[in-house]
Design a protein around this motif. Structure first.
Motif, PDB file in Angstrom:
ATOM      1  N   ASP A 100      68.874 -78.054   5.600  1.00 59.11           N
ATOM      2  CA  ASP A 100      70.220 -78.151   5.035  1.00 59.11           C
ATOM      3  C   ASP A 100      71.132 -79.007   5.909  1.00 59.11           C
ATOM      4  O   ASP A 100      72.152 -79.519   5.435  1.00 59.11           O
ATOM      5  N   LYS A 148      70.628 -81.852   6.799  1.00 59.69           N
ATOM      6  CA  LYS A 148      70.617 -83.231   6.294  1.00 59.69           C
ATOM      7  C   LYS A 148      71.719 -83.471   5.272  1.00 59.69           C
ATOM      8  O   LYS A 148      72.105 -84.626   5.033  1.00 59.69           O
ATOM      9  N   ASP A 149      72.226 -82.388   4.667  1.00 54.26           N
ATOM     10  CA  ASP A 149      73.289 -82.516   3.671  1.00 54.26           C
ATOM     11  C   ASP A 149      74.630 -81.967   4.155  1.00 54.26           C
ATOM     12  O   ASP A 149      75.626 -82.064   3.448  1.00 54.26           O
ATOM     13  N   GLU A 150      74.635 -81.396   5.359  1.00 49.15           N
ATOM     14  CA  GLU A 150      75.870 -80.829   5.918  1.00 49.15           C
ATOM     15  C   GLU A 150      76.682 -81.947   6.576  1.00 49.15           C
ATOM     16  O   GLU A 150      76.304 -82.483   7.607  1.00 49.15           O
ATOM     17  N   ARG A 151      77.801 -82.306   5.954  1.00 54.09           N
ATOM     18  CA  ARG A 151      78.613 -83.407   6.471  1.00 54.09           C
ATOM     19  C   ARG A 151      79.445 -82.969   7.663  1.00 54.09           C
ATOM     20  O   ARG A 151      79.907 -81.832   7.738  1.00 54.09           O
ATOM     21  N   SER A 165      75.823 -86.893   8.307  1.00 54.90           N
ATOM     22  CA  SER A 165      75.471 -85.479   8.272  1.00 54.90           C
ATOM     23  C   SER A 165      75.313 -84.958   9.696  1.00 54.90           C
ATOM     24  O   SER A 165      75.236 -85.726  10.661  1.00 54.90           O
TER      25      SER A 165
END
Length: 237
Positions: A40, A42-45, A59
């Motif tokens: 996750d 990889k999508d957590e900005r 990310s």
């Protein structure tokens, strides 16, 4: 021992083997689920960039790669101030240092967190609550994985070993390198983010303001000064 006894023992062994296989399958399922949960990242900005209105901000996983790359590429320079540091061990710390944020999310460090620690009225990060939340998340994320994952994270959080100090320097410097990239690419618009979030700072200046006082090595400060000069040149063009 008669044939019946042999068959009983054989059946018991088969049952043990089956139980072991089931346990191995369960362990593998748990490990795979833990790795998938960590993905996750990889999508957590990164929150700080979002607040500043960065177009397609990196990310947390991209940041972790940046930290790891700085360990590999510039670690020798930082090691001058950290006798006995093991760069291979530092690399392991860099890879896992933000993994808990796959569950907790990213919490931006603001200038008030750095400069107003004695001011009880300053808005900022509740460090104890953040640390407790991340430690709980790490138990979930690393529980089914080898102890080295949790051990590396704990060593980094303690900030006592030379490897942890080096990785933290790289963690701070990575933000400055990234700010140069965003400034050169003209990739931000404060109106697109939270205009009130950066009232006291222009452009991407706050990211440098939060970094400088937290660096612990002379080599880290020298790298910071060089990167900041590149940022200012890009900003003032």
């Amino acid at each position: 021992m008669d044939a019946t006894d042999d068959e009983s023992e054989g059946g018991a062994d088969d049952d043990l083997d089956a139980d072991a296989d089931d346990n191995a399958d369960d362990d593998l399922d748990d490990a795979l689920n833990a790795v998938l949960a960590a993905y996750d990242l990889k999508d957590e900005r990164r929150t700080g960039w979002q607040l500043r209105g960065i177009d397609e901000p990196e990310s947390v996983a991209a940041h972790s790669w940046g930290v790891a790359y700085l360990v590999v590429s510039l670690g020798d320079r930082l090691a001058v101030d950290l006798p006995g540091v093991d760069l291979d061990r530092a690399l392991r710390l860099a890879v896992v240092h933000d993994v808990a944020e796959a569950e907790t999310g990213d919490v931006a460090t603001r200038a008030t967190d750095v400069t107003d620690r004695s001011d009880s009225t300053a808005e900022g990060v509740d460090r104890e609550a953040k640390a407790a939340a991340e430690r709980a998340a790490l138990r979930d994320l690393a529980g089914p994985l080898p102890e080295r994952v949790r051990d590396a994270w704990e060593v980094y959080e303690a900030r006592e070993s030379p490897e942890a100090v080096l990785v933290k320097e790289c963690d701070l410097l990575d933000t400055c390198f990234q700010a140069v990239c965003y400034e050169r690419g003209d990739r931000y618009d404060p109106e697109r983010g939270d205009p009130d979030a950066f009232r006291e700072y222009d452009d991407l200046d706050e990211f440098f303001a939060t970094t400088e006082p937290r660096l612990r090595t002379n080599a880290g400060r020298a790298l910071f000064a060089a990167v900041r000069e590149r940022y200012r040149s890009a900003r003032d063009e």
